[in-house]
Design an enzyme around this catalytic site. Sequence first.
Site, mmCIF file in Angstrom:
data_model
loop_
_atom_site.group_PDB
_atom_site.id
_atom_site.type_symbol
_atom_site.label_atom_id
_atom_site.label_comp_id
_atom_site.label_asym_id
_atom_site.label_seq_id
_atom_site.Cartn_x
_atom_site.Cartn_y
_atom_site.Cartn_z
ATOM 1 N N MET A 1 -2.364 4.405 -3.544
ATOM 2 C CA MET A 1 -3.295 5.523 -3.159
ATOM 3 C C MET A 1 -2.516 6.939 -3.156
ATOM 4 O O MET A 1 -2.402 7.447 -2.100
ATOM 5 C CB MET A 1 -3.877 5.346 -1.704
ATOM 6 C CG MET A 1 -4.901 3.834 -1.564
ATOM 7 S SD MET A 1 -4.828 3.198 -0.232
ATOM 8 C CE MET A 1 -3.508 1.956 -0.271
ATOM 9 N N ASP B 1 0.753 -1.048 0.114
ATOM 10 C CA ASP B 1 0.030 0.014 -0.012
ATOM 11 C C ASP B 1 0.717 1.186 0.055
ATOM 12 O O ASP B 1 1.607 1.654 1.013
ATOM 13 C CB ASP B 1 -0.957 0.129 1.189
ATOM 14 C CG ASP B 1 -1.955 -0.893 1.346
ATOM 15 O OD1 ASP B 1 -2.875 -0.969 0.144
ATOM 16 O OD2 ASP B 1 -1.994 -1.895 1.985
#
Length: 226
Positions: free
Chosen positions: A70, A37
Amino acid sequence: MTVPPPIVAPSILAADFARLADEVRAVEHAADWLHVDVMDNHFVPNLTIGLPVVQSLRAATELPFDVHLMIEDPRRWAPGYADAGAYNVTFHAEACDDPVALAKDLRSAGAKAGLAIDRDTPIEPYLELLPSFDTLLIMTIKAGFGGQRFIPQLLDKVRTARRHVDSGHLELRIEVDGGIAADTIEQAAAAGADAFVAGTAVYGADDPAEAVRRLRGLAERAAHGG
Ligand code: DX5
Ligand code: ZN
């Protein structure tokens, strides 16, 4: 229809960052992909790791990397992760005004291309783009932090995507991310997901490898109708 074996992708967001290589090796022979992530403190409020860590980690494991960006401006940054040897690079639909162009760039850099849909984004406008992608990541939380509670209503998007993928005979993994654990993975699999990110449920367990195997078993059974 033959159902491909489910993918389980432990998220290192829930691992001990001071011992990353060991934490990755703990799931090396159990996991299918390693979920990484990347958060930039702009697209989401949180800040995690970036390219240098991915490059170093790439040398420490054989596991395919499933990079979940992200971040803002993925057209600028995403291809670097493909160049670093990521297997799959997923960027957010909300952060990109030409997802198909970026998918092409990623594929020509040698990676699979993934499109992520955050909690508040409807899936319908993106269905027609799916032939350009290898992975569709449907958030089952609001992107940004690990350890949040799974939102079952978001599985409606998984069902819609699964119908579309099957009727269009698309070759695409439908991945779910957020709150996936032993008590939620079966409903996600029954809804049509076939790739499962799990952070807390893997790295919060005493035996992360065993947690991965257990999750895969549950997903497999649910995908075959329980
Ligand atoms: C959150 C990340 C997830 C996170 C999931 O935005 O995309 O991959 O690590 O963590 P859990 O499995 O704990 O919900
Ligand atoms: Zn993620």
